[in-house]
Design a protein around this motif. Structure first.
Motif, mmCIF file in Angstrom:
data_model
loop_
_atom_site.group_PDB
_atom_site.id
_atom_site.type_symbol
_atom_site.label_atom_id
_atom_site.label_comp_id
_atom_site.label_asym_id
_atom_site.label_seq_id
_atom_site.Cartn_x
_atom_site.Cartn_y
_atom_site.Cartn_z
ATOM 1 N N ASP A 2 5.653 -2.179 8.748
ATOM 2 C CA ASP A 2 4.120 -2.452 8.733
ATOM 3 C C ASP A 2 3.910 -3.739 8.365
ATOM 4 N N PRO A 3 3.433 -4.903 8.838
ATOM 5 C CA PRO A 3 3.203 -6.193 8.359
ATOM 6 C C PRO A 3 2.392 -6.267 7.416
ATOM 7 N N GLU A 4 1.350 -5.242 7.058
ATOM 8 C CA GLU A 4 0.649 -5.194 5.864
ATOM 9 C C GLU A 4 0.916 -4.983 4.712
ATOM 10 N N VAL A 5 2.098 -4.152 4.772
ATOM 11 C CA VAL A 5 2.583 -3.201 3.610
ATOM 12 C C VAL A 5 2.911 -4.293 2.530
ATOM 13 N N ILE A 6 2.442 -3.767 1.268
ATOM 14 C CA ILE A 6 2.720 -4.454 -0.112
ATOM 15 C C ILE A 6 3.489 -3.576 -1.308
ATOM 16 N N VAL A 7 4.424 -4.319 -1.953
ATOM 17 C CA VAL A 7 5.130 -3.298 -2.783
ATOM 18 C C VAL A 7 4.675 -3.643 -4.415
ATOM 19 N N VAL A 28 13.318 -3.531 -3.184
ATOM 20 C CA VAL A 28 12.663 -2.947 -1.924
ATOM 21 C C VAL A 28 11.566 -3.958 -1.197
ATOM 22 N N ALA A 29 10.932 -4.710 -2.058
ATOM 23 C CA ALA A 29 10.075 -5.875 -1.314
ATOM 24 C C ALA A 29 10.972 -6.665 -0.465
ATOM 25 N N LEU A 30 12.137 -7.192 -1.268
ATOM 26 C CA LEU A 30 13.269 -7.885 -0.434
ATOM 27 C C LEU A 30 13.510 -7.228 1.065
ATOM 28 N N SER A 31 13.889 -5.885 0.830
ATOM 29 C CA SER A 31 14.445 -5.302 2.210
ATOM 30 C C SER A 31 13.344 -5.182 3.092
ATOM 31 N N LEU A 32 12.111 -4.871 2.622
ATOM 32 C CA LEU A 32 10.905 -4.567 3.586
ATOM 33 C C LEU A 32 10.461 -5.925 4.135
ATOM 34 N N GLY A 33 10.691 -6.973 3.447
ATOM 35 C CA GLY A 33 10.106 -8.224 3.819
ATOM 36 C C GLY A 33 8.658 -8.369 3.572
ATOM 37 N N VAL A 81 3.472 0.498 -1.240
ATOM 38 C CA VAL A 81 4.581 1.554 -1.796
ATOM 39 C C VAL A 81 4.437 1.160 -3.117
ATOM 40 N N LEU A 82 4.446 2.310 -4.035
ATOM 41 C CA LEU A 82 4.218 1.985 -5.763
ATOM 42 C C LEU A 82 5.640 2.359 -6.050
ATOM 43 N N ARG A 127 -2.574 3.875 3.181
ATOM 44 C CA ARG A 127 -1.481 4.696 2.956
ATOM 45 C C ARG A 127 -0.693 4.549 1.596
ATOM 46 N N VAL A 128 -0.229 5.467 0.805
ATOM 47 C CA VAL A 128 0.267 5.186 -0.470
ATOM 48 C C VAL A 128 1.697 5.929 -0.430
ATOM 49 N N VAL A 129 2.896 5.431 -0.517
ATOM 50 C CA VAL A 129 3.948 5.945 -0.921
ATOM 51 C C VAL A 129 4.516 5.609 -2.302
#
Length: 232
Positions: A25-30, A44-49, A129-130, A155-157
């Motif tokens: 999802d392009p809107e996801v934030i870690v 994690v952020a690096l892997s997900l971009g 993503v927390l 959404r919260v992961v």
């Protein structure tokens, strides 16, 4: 000597990232929980971009036995109590309030130190993503989740490298998804899953956040694992 599952937090972050590849999802934030959760979240952020930021939460330790959590606080004035610990150790409301006020001051100090004047990211309607470096009782993560849900993300992961299976089950009732890379049994301490569980410094947190904001910046060096540092 315990069997270590990860070399260090960065290694744990890469392992965790491999379990989060379904998030597209392009809107996801870690969001990493400082301090120790930030090196994990960075990978994690690096892997997900995805962009990386921090979400502040502080454990409320029992006076004289600070390693025992009687609760936790997070941004926005959210407090989670561990009533079992409070009752069994006869913790007074005054003692709880005193610790909460002290930890609240430290939470604000860290907020200023890590954000460096940057505005808080907009989380409403975004998947989040927390991430932390592990869970023991789960009190800190529960406080973070409660505070985060107030901002109405889509959404919260919750993603963690190591935790008791019971803590992972409890969190699944609160969020959309929980990813626990490992659930050692018996579970004794988060640090037992790491060869290097040395304390993450404020400077390391700031450097990782800066590196995540600037893709052209050299990746911060990993700390060399210490062979004799297990069981933090």
């Amino acid at each position: 000597m315990p069997h270590h599952l990860f070399h260090d937090r960065r290694d744990a972050g890469r392992e965790l990232a491999g379990l989060l590849g379904h998030i597209d999802d392009p809107e996801v934030i870690v969001l990493g929980l400082p301090r120790g959760g930030v090196p994990v979240a960075y990978e994690v952020a690096l892997s997900l971009g995805a962009p990386l930021d921090v979400f502040l939460v502080r454990k409320l330790g029992v006076p004289g036995h600070e390693e025992v959590a009687m609760g936790a606080i997070a941004g926005g004035g959210v407090t989670v109590r561990n009533d079992h610990v409070i009752r069994s150790l006869h913790i007074t409301d005054e003692a709880l309030r005193s610790v909460a006020e002290r930890e609240g001051r430290e939470l604000l100090r860290r907020e200023e130190a890590y954000r460096e004047g940057r505005p808080w990211p907009e989380l409403t309607g975004r998947p989040v993503v927390l991430v932390d470096d592990g869970l023991a009782t789960g009190a800190s993560m529960k406080a973070a989740v409660r505070a985060l849900l107030d901002q109405v993300p889509s959404r919260v992961v919750v993603a963690i490298p190591t935790a008791p299976a019971s803590a992972c089950r409890e969190l699944r009732a609160l969020v959309d998804e929980v990813v626990c890379a490992t659930t050692p049994s018996p579970f004794s301490a988060v640090g037992n899953s790491y060869a290097d569980f040395g304390q993450t410094t404020d400077g390391e947190v700031r450097e990782l956040l800066r590196a995540a904001r600037d893709p052209g910046r050299a990746r911060p060096a990993r700390r060399i694992p210490r062979r004799d540092s297990g069981g933090g």
